[in-house]
Design an enzyme around this catalytic site. Structure first.
Site, PDB file in Angstrom:
ATOM      1  N   CYS A  35       0.827  -1.207   0.000  1.00  0.00           N
ATOM      2  CA  CYS A  35       0.000   0.000   0.000  1.00  0.00           C
ATOM      3  C   CYS A  35       0.867   1.266   0.000  1.00  0.00           C
ATOM      4  CB  CYS A  35      -0.906  -0.053   1.228  1.00  0.00           C
ATOM      5  SG  CYS A  35      -1.720   1.470   1.663  1.00  0.00           S
ATOM      6  N   CYS A  38       0.123   3.857   2.662  1.00  0.00           N
ATOM      7  CA  CYS A  38       0.541   3.372   3.994  1.00  0.00           C
ATOM      8  C   CYS A  38       2.022   3.687   4.214  1.00  0.00           C
ATOM      9  CB  CYS A  38       0.311   1.873   4.121  1.00  0.00           C
ATOM     10  SG  CYS A  38      -1.406   1.364   3.929  1.00  0.00           S
TER      11      CYS A  38
END
Length: 110
Positions: A35, A38
């Site tokens: 991600c 993230c």
């Protein structure tokens, strides 16, 4: 030590001890290695953990390696942030954000 000065990795196995049993509010980032937003939040969360160590614990949980906790809190998007206070989830936010905005959003739970 009440808070930690770094972001702590939590798992299905230690989530209850690290988050539910914490004496201070806990910001949990539900994250994944794949991600990009993230990864973008990493420096923000480390700075937040250091600056707010006396009143906030910052942890991250990898959703791919910890499906039990991820499913229990119905996390579908990454990053998802859930704030726990007194063992209960009190606030949820989805998506990357700058530190200033994150602090503003946390002001009512700190």
């Amino acid at each position: 030590m009440i808070g930690a000065t770094d972001v702590i990795d939590v798992t299905d196995g230690n989530f209850a001890a690290e988050v539910i049993g914490a004496e201070v509010p806990v910001l949990v980032e539900f994250t994944a290695d794949w991600c990009p937003p993230c990864r973008q939040m990493g420096p923000v969360l480390r700075a937040l953990a250091a600056e707010e160590a006396d009143r906030l614990k910052v942890v991250q949980l990898n959703v791919d390696r910890n499906p039990e906790t991820t499913n229990a809190y119905k996390v579908l998007s990454m990053p998802t942030f859930i704030v726990f206070r007194g063992g209960e989830p009190v606030k949820a936010m989805v998506g990357a954000r700058p530190k200033r905005r994150l602090l503003e959003e946390l002001s009512d739970v700190l």
